[in-house]
Design a protein around this motif. Structure first.
Motif, PDB file in Angstrom:
ATOM      1  N   GLN A  36       0.816  -1.216   0.000  1.00 12.86           N
ATOM      2  CA  GLN A  36       0.000   0.000   0.000  1.00 12.86           C
ATOM      3  C   GLN A  36       0.848   1.263   0.000  1.00 12.86           C
ATOM      4  OE1 GLN A  36      -3.564  -0.487   2.279  1.00 12.86           O
ATOM      5  NE2 GLN A  36      -3.964   1.682   2.386  1.00 12.86           N
ATOM      6  N   ASN A  37       1.641   1.431  -1.034  1.00 10.47           N
ATOM      7  CA  ASN A  37       2.348   2.697  -1.241  1.00 10.47           C
ATOM      8  C   ASN A  37       1.366   3.718  -1.826  1.00 10.47           C
ATOM      9  OD1 ASN A  37       4.916   4.326  -1.741  1.00 10.47           O
ATOM     10  ND2 ASN A  37       4.007   4.274  -3.779  1.00 10.47           N
ATOM     11  N   PRO A  38       1.321   4.981  -1.369  1.00  3.99           N
ATOM     12  CA  PRO A  38       2.141   5.628  -0.343  1.00  3.99           C
ATOM     13  C   PRO A  38       1.666   5.300   1.073  1.00  3.99           C
ATOM     14  CG  PRO A  38       0.587   7.198  -1.278  1.00  3.99           C
ATOM     15  CD  PRO A  38       0.376   5.911  -2.014  1.00  3.99           C
ATOM     16  N   PRO A  39       2.503   5.651   2.088  1.00  2.08           N
ATOM     17  CA  PRO A  39       3.724   6.458   1.976  1.00  2.08           C
ATOM     18  C   PRO A  39       4.907   5.638   1.476  1.00  2.08           C
ATOM     19  CG  PRO A  39       3.331   5.867   4.254  1.00  2.08           C
ATOM     20  CD  PRO A  39       2.155   5.346   3.495  1.00  2.08           C
ATOM     21  N   GLY A  40       5.673   6.222   0.566  1.00  2.27           N
ATOM     22  CA  GLY A  40       6.830   5.529   0.003  1.00  2.27           C
ATOM     23  C   GLY A  40       8.150   6.178   0.358  1.00  2.27           C
ATOM     24  N   LEU A  41       8.098   7.307   1.060  1.00  6.04           N
ATOM     25  CA  LEU A  41       9.312   8.004   1.471  1.00  6.04           C
ATOM     26  C   LEU A  41       9.444   7.903   2.986  1.00  6.04           C
ATOM     27  CD1 LEU A  41      11.596   9.881   0.402  1.00  6.04           C
ATOM     28  CD2 LEU A  41      10.140  11.816   0.972  1.00  6.04           C
ATOM     29  N   ILE A  59       8.771  -6.112  -4.241  1.00  8.40           N
ATOM     30  CA  ILE A  59       7.457  -5.966  -4.856  1.00  8.40           C
ATOM     31  C   ILE A  59       6.794  -4.724  -4.269  1.00  8.40           C
ATOM     32  CG2 ILE A  59       5.210  -7.028  -5.286  1.00  8.40           C
ATOM     33  CD1 ILE A  59       6.496  -9.740  -4.669  1.00  8.40           C
ATOM     34  N   ILE A  60       6.361  -3.814  -5.122  1.00 10.50           N
ATOM     35  CA  ILE A  60       5.675  -2.604  -4.661  1.00 10.50           C
ATOM     36  C   ILE A  60       4.191  -2.705  -5.002  1.00 10.50           C
ATOM     37  CG2 ILE A  60       5.516  -0.096  -4.835  1.00 10.50           C
ATOM     38  CD1 ILE A  60       8.423   0.001  -5.613  1.00 10.50           C
ATOM     39  N   ASP A  61       3.370  -2.445  -4.009  1.00  4.07           N
ATOM     40  CA  ASP A  61       1.918  -2.446  -4.164  1.00  4.07           C
ATOM     41  C   ASP A  61       1.462  -0.985  -4.250  1.00  4.07           C
ATOM     42  OD1 ASP A  61      -0.811  -3.013  -4.058  1.00  4.07           O
ATOM     43  OD2 ASP A  61      -0.822  -3.136  -1.864  1.00  4.07           O
ATOM     44  N   TRP A  62       1.183  -0.512  -5.462  1.00  6.65           N
ATOM     45  CA  TRP A  62       0.846   0.890  -5.697  1.00  6.65           C
ATOM     46  C   TRP A  62      -0.646   1.132  -5.481  1.00  6.65           C
ATOM     47  CZ3 TRP A  62       4.732   4.358  -7.009  1.00  6.65           C
ATOM     48  CH2 TRP A  62       5.961   3.810  -7.425  1.00  6.65           C
ATOM     49  N   HIS A  63      -0.958   1.980  -4.488  1.00  6.23           N
ATOM     50  CA  HIS A  63      -2.350   2.389  -4.256  1.00  6.23           C
ATOM     51  C   HIS A  63      -2.588   3.827  -4.687  1.00  6.23           C
ATOM     52  CE1 HIS A  63      -4.367  -0.804  -1.641  1.00  6.23           C
ATOM     53  NE2 HIS A  63      -3.255  -1.347  -2.088  1.00  6.23           N
ATOM     54  N   ASN A  64      -1.535   4.608  -4.792  1.00  7.45           N
ATOM     55  CA  ASN A  64      -1.612   6.001  -5.215  1.00  7.45           C
ATOM     56  C   ASN A  64      -0.171   6.483  -5.379  1.00  7.45           C
ATOM     57  OD1 ASN A  64      -2.591   8.531  -5.888  1.00  7.45           O
ATOM     58  ND2 ASN A  64      -3.840   8.764  -4.046  1.00  7.45           N
ATOM     59  N   TYR A  65       0.016   7.759  -5.617  1.00 11.74           N
ATOM     60  CA  TYR A  65       1.350   8.351  -5.658  1.00 11.74           C
ATOM     61  C   TYR A  65       1.503   9.315  -4.491  1.00 11.74           C
ATOM     62  CZ  TYR A  65       1.421   6.750 -10.533  1.00 11.74           C
ATOM     63  OH  TYR A  65       1.388   5.987 -11.672  1.00 11.74           O
ATOM     64  N   GLY A  66       2.646   9.214  -3.823  1.00 14.40           N
ATOM     65  CA  GLY A  66       2.915  10.128  -2.716  1.00 14.40           C
ATOM     66  C   GLY A  66       3.039  11.567  -3.179  1.00 14.40           C
ATOM     67  N   LEU A  80       9.607  20.245  -3.425  1.00 15.99           N
ATOM     68  CA  LEU A  80       9.458  18.985  -2.691  1.00 15.99           C
ATOM     69  C   LEU A  80       8.618  17.985  -3.483  1.00 15.99           C
ATOM     70  CD1 LEU A  80       8.882  20.010   1.051  1.00 15.99           C
ATOM     71  CD2 LEU A  80      10.819  18.762   0.082  1.00 15.99           C
ATOM     72  N   VAL A  81       7.596  18.474  -4.151  1.00 11.87           N
ATOM     73  CA  VAL A  81       6.741  17.599  -4.944  1.00 11.87           C
ATOM     74  C   VAL A  81       7.511  17.036  -6.131  1.00 11.87           C
ATOM     75  CG1 VAL A  81       4.645  17.495  -6.347  1.00 11.87           C
ATOM     76  CG2 VAL A  81       4.655  18.828  -4.232  1.00 11.87           C
ATOM     77  N   LEU A  82       8.300  17.862  -6.782  1.00 12.39           N
ATOM     78  CA  LEU A  82       9.093  17.408  -7.928  1.00 12.39           C
ATOM     79  C   LEU A  82      10.138  16.383  -7.499  1.00 12.39           C
ATOM     80  CD1 LEU A  82       9.582  20.817  -9.785  1.00 12.39           C
ATOM     81  CD2 LEU A  82       7.943  18.996 -10.307  1.00 12.39           C
ATOM     82  N   VAL A  83      10.752  16.611  -6.323  1.00 10.55           N
ATOM     83  CA  VAL A  83      11.725  15.647  -5.797  1.00 10.55           C
ATOM     84  C   VAL A  83      11.028  14.329  -5.471  1.00 10.55           C
ATOM     85  CG1 VAL A  83      13.242  15.122  -3.851  1.00 10.55           C
ATOM     86  CG2 VAL A  83      13.346  17.364  -4.940  1.00 10.55           C
ATOM     87  N   ALA A  84       9.829  14.410  -4.860  1.00 11.48           N
ATOM     88  CA  ALA A  84       9.091  13.203  -4.507  1.00 11.48           C
ATOM     89  C   ALA A  84       8.705  12.407  -5.754  1.00 11.48           C
ATOM     90  CB  ALA A  84       7.835  13.578  -3.710  1.00 11.48           C
ATOM     91  N   TYR A  87      11.781  10.697  -7.036  1.00 11.12           N
ATOM     92  CA  TYR A  87      12.112   9.605  -6.121  1.00 11.12           C
ATOM     93  C   TYR A  87      11.247   8.375  -6.401  1.00 11.12           C
ATOM     94  CZ  TYR A  87      11.753   7.007  -1.706  1.00 11.12           C
ATOM     95  OH  TYR A  87      11.694   6.022  -0.748  1.00 11.12           O
ATOM     96  N   GLU A  88       9.936   8.573  -6.521  1.00  9.60           N
ATOM     97  CA  GLU A  88       9.047   7.436  -6.761  1.00  9.60           C
ATOM     98  C   GLU A  88       9.320   6.792  -8.123  1.00  9.60           C
ATOM     99  OE1 GLU A  88       4.919   7.463  -4.563  1.00  9.60           O
ATOM    100  OE2 GLU A  88       5.149   9.365  -5.635  1.00  9.60           O
ATOM    101  N   LYS A  89       9.642   7.618  -9.120  1.00  9.44           N
ATOM    102  CA  LYS A  89       9.947   7.083 -10.439  1.00  9.44           C
ATOM    103  C   LYS A  89      11.234   6.267 -10.405  1.00  9.44           C
ATOM    104  CE  LYS A  89      10.766   8.458 -15.247  1.00  9.44           C
ATOM    105  NZ  LYS A  89      10.797   9.585 -16.212  1.00  9.44           N
ATOM    106  N   LEU A  90      12.277   6.808  -9.767  1.00  9.64           N
ATOM    107  CA  LEU A  90      13.576   6.130  -9.721  1.00  9.64           C
ATOM    108  C   LEU A  90      13.479   4.788  -9.027  1.00  9.64           C
ATOM    109  CD1 LEU A  90      16.675   6.024 -10.022  1.00  9.64           C
ATOM    110  CD2 LEU A  90      16.827   7.280  -7.851  1.00  9.64           C
TER     111      LEU A  90
END
Length: 371
Positions: A36-41, A59-66, A80-84, A87-90
């Motif tokens: 249940q990502n997010p939170p992913g950071l 294995i990442i379970d994507w429920h939304n984007y942080g 901060l949003v652009l960095v996040a 981060y999630e993409k990388l």
């Protein structure tokens, strides 16, 4: 910005150390499931590092984007949003396997992040189910001790001590529980109290009461709003100022075991969830459907993957449309041949909310059929 940014960075660093320390103390796993990502950071990066250490697959379970959740308070172009987002993409691309909750998110992960995912729809927990009438009555009597809308609408002089709530009554001779005559309809909405404008707008408008004055056979309405959040006191203040004759609004915080019982007792659920990304589905609707509770839900991009308009509920775009839907659904309530009954029967027969070996069919192949 400086002090807050420093505090935020420090918090992430401390959490990273704590989480990594905890992960490295467990027995070596074959797979690490980030559920249940997010939170992913910082959990995605830490899980990836731990996977390198152990030689485990992530294995990442994507429920939304942080980053879309952060953008609600900071704006999409905030640093901060652009960095996040970066981060999630990388670290999403560094994962071995990915799950997601909608086909829309599956497509978005591939188009924007080049992440290949498998759609695995959420299912309701086993305790979300229709509530037997006896348990409904016990719950109503419990809530009637503290909340006026659950108390009976009238008291019979000949039987003033009757075991009666606004919705049910127990026969003194047989002990059987029956639905109270002339009972109100019970509507429930679960919220974090961040944006209830759609619901308060329809309740404060004259539409529902105007329908009754014009002769529509509509019941009195008890609207229960559960949950807690930062704007609860603000909306309670607005609710207290409303001049309503046929609608009662009750804001309460339920014990964990009582929440599924109330969902399984209600006549209609209202969902005001709006996805920050437009790609996830409201778990509160999944829980309502588990209780075979029809839903009116506010529209967003991929909601149709869960709420099938005119099949298991209705989708509305504004308060006026919701008011019209309430009129249609509660017309001649509580007859058993209307839309509400039809929606409930469709939910009872639905395969989407049953355990249908989804895990076996989607996840185990990713793991090489290892248990």
């Amino acid at each position: 910005v400086g002090p807050k940014l420093f505090q935020y960075v420090l918090k992430v660093l401390v959490q990273s150390v704590q989480l990594l320390y905890t992960l490295l103390r467990i027995d070596q796993p074959s797979y690490i499931l980030l559920q249940q990502n997010p939170p992913g950071l910082p959990s995605i990066a830490v899980a990836w590092v731990a996977g390198l250490w152990w030689g485990s697959k992530l294995i990442i379970d994507w429920h939304n984007y942080g980053y879309t959740i952060m953008s609600l308070s900071h704006g999409r172009n905030h640093p901060l949003v652009l960095v996040a987002k970066w981060y999630e993409k990388l670290f999403g691309c560094l994962s071995d396997h990915n799950l997601c909750v909608t086909d829309a998110m599956k497509k978005d992960l591939w188009v924007n992040f080049k992440i290949k995912a498998v759609t695995l729809y959420d299912k309701p927990a086993s305790h979300f189910k229709e509530t037997p009438l006896d348990l409904q009555h016990n719950l109503y009597m419990k809530l009637a001790k503290d909340y006026e809308p659950f108390k009976p609408r009238y008291y019979r002089a000949v039987n003033a001590s009757a075991d009666t709530s606004a919705f049910t009554e127990r026969d003194g001779k047989s002990g059987n529980v029956v639905k109270a005559r002339g009972r109100p309809a019970l509507l429930i909405s679960s919220t974090s109290w961040t944006d209830l404008s759609a619901l308060t707008s329809v309740l404060s408008s004259p539409d529902y009461e105007r329908f009754i004055k014009e002769g529509a056979k509509l019941p009195a309405l008890v609207c229960v709003i559960t949950g807690k959040g930062p704007l609860k006191d603000y909306y309670n203040g607005l609710i207290q100022k409303l001049d309503l004759k046929h609608i009662q609004i009750c804001t309460l915080w339920l014990e964990a075991e009582d929440y599924p019982l109330l969902l399984g007792s209600a006549d209609l659920g209202v969902c005001l969830h709006k996805s920050s990304s437009g790609l996830d589905l409201p778990m509160k609707v999944v829980d309502m459907f588990g209780c075979c509770l029809p839903v009116c839900a506010i529209h967003f991009e991929c909601l149709h993957e869960l709420v099938k308009h005119n099949e298991n509920g209705l989708i509305f775009r504004d308060s006026q449309e919701l008011a019209e839907q309430l009129k249609m659904l509660f017309l001649d309530f509580p007859t058993m041949d209307g839309k509400l009954h039809s929606f409930r029967e469709n939910l009872r027969a639905s395969q989407q909310l049953r355990w249908d070996q989804s895990w076996d069919q989607t996840v185990l192949p990713l793991l090489g059929n290892k248990e």
